[in-house]
Design an enzyme around this catalytic site. Structure first.
Site, PDB file in Angstrom:
ATOM      1  N   GLY A  64       0.817  -1.213   0.000  1.00  0.00           N
ATOM      2  CA  GLY A  64       0.000   0.000   0.000  1.00  0.00           C
ATOM      3  C   GLY A  64       0.843   1.252   0.000  1.00  0.00           C
ATOM      4  CB  THR A  65       3.750   2.293  -2.080  1.00  0.00           C
ATOM      5  OG1 THR A  65       3.059   2.139  -3.337  1.00  0.00           O
ATOM      6  CG2 THR A  65       4.607   1.071  -1.832  1.00  0.00           C
ATOM      7  NE  ARG A  66      -1.849   3.339  -5.563  1.00  0.00           N
ATOM      8  CZ  ARG A  66      -2.838   2.890  -6.333  1.00  0.00           C
ATOM      9  NH1 ARG A  66      -3.530   3.745  -7.093  1.00  0.00           N
ATOM     10  NH2 ARG A  66      -3.158   1.613  -6.343  1.00  0.00           N
ATOM     11  CG  MET A  67      -2.370   3.478   2.226  1.00  0.00           C
ATOM     12  SD  MET A  67      -3.941   4.353   2.153  1.00  0.00           S
ATOM     13  CE  MET A  67      -4.270   4.589   3.893  1.00  0.00           C
ATOM     14  CG  ASN A 283      -5.758   1.599  -3.998  1.00  0.00           C
ATOM     15  OD1 ASN A 283      -5.220   0.559  -3.628  1.00  0.00           O
ATOM     16  ND2 ASN A 283      -6.753   1.624  -4.866  1.00  0.00           N
TER      17      ASN A 283
END
Length: 373
Positions: A64-67, A283
């Protein structure tokens, strides 16, 4: 999943619940006896039937890098519960024989969270995120053998997904005799989603076409794939062994199983969600906030329908674990969190924040709490 409105005779007569009371056994006193409510008891709701799934697999291995957070995506919270916690709670309403969460990134944190709050949930470790098909294969390996019955696969970042929608998916899967049934939804704008292509005569699903690969006619389709499926367990296990990785990502795609099963002569069907917002995945922080608003509105509508007055729903926030009795009144600017309970004829607010607190019914007058915790 939702705020519960309790009958008057179950009113709490203790002054406050400590933060540790949530996962423990809570005693609620009322005349003439004692009602004991365990928050870890088997969830009520959908009764066990012949369609009880053999297993539910929750996919929660991604980073979940976009968090943009040190916290794993599935452990971010809305309405007092983690994203994966909402999904596990919905899955438990099906009362599956096995419930497996596939973990990967920050696995120790996720496993610890599940062990602390969702006793009896198993985990399968996906060391490398090699696709959704690979993740489900790891889950089946954890189970030790191909499940004899229905296997439901859900995403761990869909907190609005309800047990009722999952139940409808399982019922449709059994009734239609499908090898796999896809949960779909009609959306206002299908841009970016995989389109569901059906056989005009039978209604069976013939393909899931990704947006980038869709023709103009296919892009006009508003029925989309949610990423949630019900499979025949043995057919799923066999088909996963045939999934290839000759794609741009070099991954095992779970959606490839549908084509494999269809080519083998098995029926692929679909069950449409009544509300497309249930399938929304999280996301980033914007989507997290949007989901919180949607869930909060759902919770308040449930409370108001059951007899609670919420003067200004737009300014009131509640957790899923909050309970009310009818004729409670909630004033603007109120936040009710944790195991808070509001008794009959009690009023809360305005501009009040309560956590793990019991608001008592007044004796001939209303009791208004303005404390913050």
């Amino acid at each position: 999943m939702g705020v519960r409105v309790l009958p008057r005779e179950q009113a709490c007569s203790v002054r406050a619940l400590t933060p540790r009371s949530g996962p423990a056994l809570i005693s609620r006193l009322y005349a003439p006896g004692i009602l004991r409510v365990s928050t870890t008891r088997k969830p009520k709701g959908i009764p066990v039937s012949a369609n009880r799934p053999a297993a539910v697999v929750v996919l929660a291995a991604g980073e979940g890098t976009r968090m943009k957070s040190k916290t794993p995506k599935v452990l971010h919270e809305i309405a007092g519960r983690s994203l994966v916690g909402h999904v596990v709670s919905a899955a438990r309403e099906l009362e599956p024989e096995q419930l497996v969460v596939v973990v990967g990134h920050a696995s120790e944190q996720v496993e610890g969270h599940l062990a602390a709050h969702y006793e009896g949930t198993r985990t399968a470790f996906q060391a490398e995120q090699n696709g959704t098909g690979h993740a489900v294969r790891m889950a089946l390996e954890e189970l030790g053998q191909a499940p004899d019955g229905t296997v439901v696969v859900v995403c761990g970042d869909t907190p609005l997904l309800s047990g009722g929608t999952l139940s409808a998916l399982v019922e449709a899967h059994a009734a239609d005799g499908n090898a796999v049934t896809v949960l779909t939804a009609q959306v206002p704008d299908s841009t970016g989603y995989g389109r569901i292509v059906r056989d005009a005569a039978t209604g069976a699903v013939t393909a899931i076409v990704e947006h980038k690969d869709a023709s103009e006619a296919e892009r006009a389709i508003r029925e989309i794939n949610s990423g949630v499926f019900a499979f025949d367990g043995r057919l799923l296990a066999d088909a996963l062994g045939k999934v290839r990785t000759d794609n741009s990502q070099g991954e095992e795609y779970l959606t490839d199983v549908l084509g494999i099963l269809r080519e083998a002569g098995h029926r692929v069907g679909a069950s449409m969600a009544g509300d497309h917002r249930e399938i929304l995945g999280i996301n980033n922080r914007v989507q997290l906030a949007e989901a919180r608003l949607l869930l909060n509105r759902r919770l308040l509508e449930q409370a108001m329908t059951a007899g609670v007055t919420v003067v200004d729903p737009a300014s009131v926030l509640v957790d899923v674990t909050v309970t009310f009795e009818r004729d409670a009144v909630i004033h603007p600017g109120t936040q009710l969190l944790g195991a808070t309970h509001v008794a009959e004829d009690a009023e809360v607010g305005p501009n009040t924040r309560l956590r793990d607190t019991v608001v008592h019914r007044g004796r001939g007058w209303t009791t208004r709490w303005r404390t913050t915790r």
